[in-house]
Design an enzyme around this catalytic site. Structure first.
Site, PDB file in Angstrom:
ATOM      1  N   ARG A 151      -7.510 -30.598  -3.750  1.00 18.90           N
ATOM      2  CA  ARG A 151      -8.170 -31.404  -3.264  1.00 18.90           C
ATOM      3  C   ARG A 151      -7.315 -32.337  -2.016  1.00 18.90           C
ATOM      4  O   ARG A 151      -7.705 -32.953  -1.119  1.00 18.90           O
ATOM      5  CB  ARG A 151      -8.774 -32.504  -4.423  1.00 18.90           C
ATOM      6  CG  ARG A 151      -9.976 -31.779  -5.074  1.00 18.90           C
ATOM      7  CD  ARG A 151     -10.042 -32.195  -6.507  1.00 18.90           C
ATOM      8  NE  ARG A 151     -10.305 -33.752  -6.329  1.00 18.90           N
ATOM      9  CZ  ARG A 151     -10.234 -34.741  -7.331  1.00 18.90           C
ATOM     10  NH1 ARG A 151      -9.430 -34.332  -8.480  1.00 18.90           N
ATOM     11  NH2 ARG A 151     -10.419 -35.780  -7.118  1.00 18.90           N
ATOM     12  N   ARG A 208     -11.709 -36.009 -15.930  1.00 20.20           N
ATOM     13  CA  ARG A 208     -12.331 -34.993 -15.169  1.00 20.20           C
ATOM     14  C   ARG A 208     -11.983 -33.892 -15.113  1.00 20.20           C
ATOM     15  O   ARG A 208     -10.648 -33.559 -15.004  1.00 20.20           O
ATOM     16  CB  ARG A 208     -12.516 -35.681 -13.710  1.00 20.20           C
ATOM     17  CG  ARG A 208     -13.782 -36.534 -13.513  1.00 20.20           C
ATOM     18  CD  ARG A 208     -13.796 -37.323 -12.252  1.00 20.20           C
ATOM     19  NE  ARG A 208     -13.439 -36.425 -10.926  1.00 20.20           N
ATOM     20  CZ  ARG A 208     -13.321 -37.140  -9.770  1.00 20.20           C
ATOM     21  NH1 ARG A 208     -13.523 -38.356  -9.722  1.00 20.20           N
ATOM     22  NH2 ARG A 208     -13.178 -36.384  -8.771  1.00 20.20           N
ATOM     23  N   ARG A 223      -6.341 -40.665 -14.251  1.00 19.55           N
ATOM     24  CA  ARG A 223      -7.826 -41.232 -14.290  1.00 19.55           C
ATOM     25  C   ARG A 223      -8.552 -40.892 -15.601  1.00 19.55           C
ATOM     26  O   ARG A 223      -8.369 -39.754 -15.805  1.00 19.55           O
ATOM     27  CB  ARG A 223      -8.397 -40.766 -12.812  1.00 19.55           C
ATOM     28  CG  ARG A 223     -10.029 -41.013 -12.916  1.00 19.55           C
ATOM     29  CD  ARG A 223     -10.697 -40.964 -11.532  1.00 19.55           C
ATOM     30  NE  ARG A 223     -10.245 -39.549 -10.945  1.00 19.55           N
ATOM     31  CZ  ARG A 223     -10.362 -39.742  -9.684  1.00 19.55           C
ATOM     32  NH1 ARG A 223     -10.972 -40.751  -8.919  1.00 19.55           N
ATOM     33  NH2 ARG A 223     -10.012 -38.517  -8.882  1.00 19.55           N
ATOM     34  N   LYS A 236     -10.951 -45.913  -3.675  1.00 18.08           N
ATOM     35  CA  LYS A 236     -12.175 -46.134  -3.247  1.00 18.08           C
ATOM     36  C   LYS A 236     -13.439 -46.418  -4.090  1.00 18.08           C
ATOM     37  O   LYS A 236     -14.084 -47.454  -4.046  1.00 18.08           O
ATOM     38  CB  LYS A 236     -12.787 -44.805  -2.354  1.00 18.08           C
ATOM     39  CG  LYS A 236     -11.630 -44.396  -1.294  1.00 18.08           C
ATOM     40  CD  LYS A 236     -12.230 -43.002  -0.638  1.00 18.08           C
ATOM     41  CE  LYS A 236     -12.363 -41.827  -1.464  1.00 18.08           C
ATOM     42  NZ  LYS A 236     -11.306 -41.087  -2.026  1.00 18.08           N
ATOM     43  N   ARG A 268     -16.825 -36.421   4.698  1.00 20.63           N
ATOM     44  CA  ARG A 268     -15.790 -35.875   4.541  1.00 20.63           C
ATOM     45  C   ARG A 268     -15.222 -34.873   5.291  1.00 20.63           C
ATOM     46  O   ARG A 268     -14.085 -34.320   5.131  1.00 20.63           O
ATOM     47  CB  ARG A 268     -15.722 -35.268   3.081  1.00 20.63           C
ATOM     48  CG  ARG A 268     -15.222 -36.027   1.806  1.00 20.63           C
ATOM     49  CD  ARG A 268     -15.040 -35.618   0.593  1.00 20.63           C
ATOM     50  NE  ARG A 268     -14.137 -35.839  -0.268  1.00 20.63           N
ATOM     51  CZ  ARG A 268     -14.268 -36.534  -1.497  1.00 20.63           C
ATOM     52  NH1 ARG A 268     -15.414 -37.154  -1.530  1.00 20.63           N
ATOM     53  NH2 ARG A 268     -13.210 -36.811  -2.030  1.00 20.63           N
TER      54      ARG A 268
HETATM   55  P1  ADP Z   1     -12.194 -38.077  -5.446  1.00 24.09           P
HETATM   56  O1  ADP Z   1     -12.647 -39.208  -4.573  1.00 24.09           O
HETATM   57  O2  ADP Z   1     -11.163 -38.089  -6.413  1.00 24.09           O
HETATM   58  O3  ADP Z   1     -11.942 -36.827  -4.451  1.00 24.09           O
HETATM   59  P2  ADP Z   1     -15.224 -37.494  -5.633  1.00 24.09           P
HETATM   60  O4  ADP Z   1     -15.904 -37.847  -7.019  1.00 24.09           O
HETATM   61  O5  ADP Z   1     -15.219 -38.320  -4.498  1.00 24.09           O
HETATM   62  O6  ADP Z   1     -13.635 -37.551  -6.052  1.00 24.09           O
HETATM   63  O7  ADP Z   1     -15.282 -35.776  -5.240  1.00 24.09           O
HETATM   64  C1  ADP Z   1     -15.481 -34.955  -6.215  1.00 24.09           C
HETATM   65  C2  ADP Z   1     -15.659 -33.497  -5.760  1.00 24.09           C
HETATM   66  O8  ADP Z   1     -17.217 -33.797  -5.232  1.00 24.09           O
HETATM   67  C3  ADP Z   1     -15.016 -33.288  -4.434  1.00 24.09           C
HETATM   68  O9  ADP Z   1     -13.704 -32.583  -4.626  1.00 24.09           O
HETATM   69  C4  ADP Z   1     -16.110 -32.359  -3.870  1.00 24.09           C
HETATM   70  O10 ADP Z   1     -16.075 -31.071  -4.465  1.00 24.09           O
HETATM   71  C5  ADP Z   1     -17.398 -32.803  -4.145  1.00 24.09           C
HETATM   72  N1  ADP Z   1     -17.687 -33.895  -2.939  1.00 24.09           N
HETATM   73  C6  ADP Z   1     -17.629 -35.201  -3.148  1.00 24.09           C
HETATM   74  N2  ADP Z   1     -17.995 -35.735  -1.954  1.00 24.09           N
HETATM   75  C7  ADP Z   1     -18.310 -34.708  -1.090  1.00 24.09           C
HETATM   76  C8  ADP Z   1     -18.531 -34.600   0.454  1.00 24.09           C
HETATM   77  N3  ADP Z   1     -18.851 -35.633   1.039  1.00 24.09           N
HETATM   78  N4  ADP Z   1     -18.589 -33.460   0.937  1.00 24.09           N
HETATM   79  C9  ADP Z   1     -18.482 -32.136   0.155  1.00 24.09           C
HETATM   80  N5  ADP Z   1     -18.239 -32.196  -1.196  1.00 24.09           N
HETATM   81  C10 ADP Z   1     -17.962 -33.596  -1.873  1.00 24.09           C
HETATM   82  P1  ADP Z   2     -11.008 -42.466  -5.489  1.00 25.30           P
HETATM   83  O1  ADP Z   2     -12.693 -42.945  -5.511  1.00 25.30           O
HETATM   84  O2  ADP Z   2     -10.459 -42.911  -4.118  1.00 25.30           O
HETATM   85  O3  ADP Z   2     -11.003 -41.123  -5.833  1.00 25.30           O
HETATM   86  P2  ADP Z   2     -10.681 -44.182  -7.846  1.00 25.30           P
HETATM   87  O4  ADP Z   2     -11.235 -45.370  -7.662  1.00 25.30           O
HETATM   88  O5  ADP Z   2     -11.226 -43.381  -8.867  1.00 25.30           O
HETATM   89  O6  ADP Z   2     -10.230 -43.332  -6.464  1.00 25.30           O
HETATM   90  O7  ADP Z   2      -8.987 -44.501  -8.404  1.00 25.30           O
HETATM   91  C1  ADP Z   2      -8.133 -43.346  -8.650  1.00 25.30           C
HETATM   92  C2  ADP Z   2      -7.442 -43.604  -9.961  1.00 25.30           C
HETATM   93  O8  ADP Z   2      -6.452 -44.865  -9.855  1.00 25.30           O
HETATM   94  C3  ADP Z   2      -8.285 -44.387 -11.176  1.00 25.30           C
HETATM   95  O9  ADP Z   2      -7.443 -43.846 -12.190  1.00 25.30           O
HETATM   96  C4  ADP Z   2      -8.454 -45.897 -10.994  1.00 25.30           C
HETATM   97  O10 ADP Z   2      -8.345 -46.461 -12.278  1.00 25.30           O
HETATM   98  C5  ADP Z   2      -6.974 -45.802 -10.353  1.00 25.30           C
HETATM   99  N1  ADP Z   2      -6.580 -47.013  -9.474  1.00 25.30           N
HETATM  100  C6  ADP Z   2      -7.581 -47.483  -8.411  1.00 25.30           C
HETATM  101  N2  ADP Z   2      -7.117 -48.471  -7.847  1.00 25.30           N
HETATM  102  C7  ADP Z   2      -5.807 -48.506  -8.268  1.00 25.30           C
HETATM  103  C8  ADP Z   2      -4.906 -49.418  -7.954  1.00 25.30           C
HETATM  104  N3  ADP Z   2      -4.931 -50.357  -6.759  1.00 25.30           N
HETATM  105  N4  ADP Z   2      -3.456 -49.385  -8.390  1.00 25.30           N
HETATM  106  C9  ADP Z   2      -3.461 -48.701  -9.427  1.00 25.30           C
HETATM  107  N5  ADP Z   2      -4.383 -47.732  -9.768  1.00 25.30           N
HETATM  108  C10 ADP Z   2      -5.628 -47.526  -9.470  1.00 25.30           C
END
Ligand code: ADP
Ligand code: ADP
Ligand code: ZN
Length: 220
Positions: free
Chosen positions: A171, A160, A127, A13, A88
């Site tokens: 998660r 991270r 990542r 995303k 979420r």
């Molecule tokens: P990812 O897409 O890999 O799960 P994010 O950067 O979106 O990572 O989220 C990291 C953390 O930030 C989540 O595990 C949560 O603790 C917090 N977070 C992000 N978005 C939300 C949300 N909409 N509501 C509550 N907590 C959130």
């Molecule tokens: P989200 O925001 O949904 O948690 P990210 O965009 O941070 O996801 O992507 C998660 C990990 O996967 C990152 O290390 C990113 O570089 C990698 N990634 C993103 N899109 C792709 C893809 N289409 N194929 C392989 N790896 C990807």
């Protein structure tokens, strides 16, 4: 366009939101990014959210909704936005509906990035993010030009804290329990679209662009 990006952690995303934001100028709004910045700055918000993030749990809704509500009132959101990682859970989705109707606007689409569950751990564990500008890389799938260094700003790339395997698994289970029901929520509203996130990065971007083009041409 007013877009919500749905999908499990690691679905891509954030990566796609960055690309689309660059292409369209729409602001990319990610509560995760905003919370990480607050933690780094050591602000009051940062102190409130750190414990939840480290545990892989959702930050309480009143905090998250407050931050998003404030952000959505900034002038750059008037013409549209990409909400990445919000809502979420159901309460957040309802709060977003209220924000939209108060502003007299509506969401154009909720884009669901579909990725098989078994590849998600590897996506998140591999990542790496830039300490300086927050740009996202992957050790194998999207490496920087020089190991450990951000292409954009020369900053240091780090893992991270919540991308360690155990926390990623937590998660993912939070996602299944709290976030996945939103797919049905938006399907019932008639604004759900899906993108296959299990393809190379630029193939995902191309499919997303084509889905959004179809949407823009659809009468409503
Ligand atoms: P990812 O897409 O890999 O799960 P994010 O950067 O979106 O990572 O989220 C990291 C953390 O930030 C989540 O595990 C949560 O603790 C917090 N977070 C992000 N978005 C939300 C949300 N909409 N509501 C509550 N907590 C959130
Ligand atoms: P989200 O925001 O949904 O948690 P990210 O965009 O941070 O996801 O992507 C998660 C990990 O996967 C990152 O290390 C990113 O570089 C990698 N990634 C993103 N899109 C792709 C893809 N289409 N194929 C392989 N790896 C990807
Ligand atoms: Zn950088």
């Amino acid at each position: 366009m007013r877009l919500v990006f749905l999908g499990p952690p690691g679905a891509g995303k954030g990566t796609q939101a960055d690309l689309l934001s660059e292409k369209t100028g729409l602001p990319h709004i990610s509560p995760g990014d905003m919370f990480r910045r607050a933690v780094k700055e050591g602000s009051e918000l940062g102190r409130k959210v750190k414990e939840y993030m480290d545990g892989g749990l959702l930050v309480p809704d009143d905090v998250t909704v407050g931050v998003i509500r404030e952000r959505m009132l900034e002038p750059d959101c008037a013409a549209g936005f990409i909400l990445d990682g919000f809502p979420r859970n159901m309460r957040q989705a309802e709060a977003l509906d209220v924000m939209m109707s108060e502003a007299g606007v509506r969401l154009d689409a909720a884009v669901n990035f579909e990725v098989p569950f078994d590849i998600l751990v590897e996506r998140s564990v591999g990542r790496r993010v830039c300490r300086g500008c927050g740009a996202t890389y992957h050790l194998r799938h999207n490496p920087p030009r020089a190991e450990g260094i951000c292409d954009e700003c020369g900053g240091e790339l780090v893992q991270r804290d919540d991308d360690r395997e155990e926390t990623v698994k937590e998660r993912l289970s939070v996602y299944s329990r709290e976030t996945r029901p939103l797919v049905e929520y938006y399907r019932e509203k008639g604004i759900l679209v899906s993108v296959n996130g299990d393809q190379a990065l630029d193939a995902v971007a191309a499919e997303l662009a084509s889905v959004l083009r179809d949407l823009a041409e659809r009468p409503r």
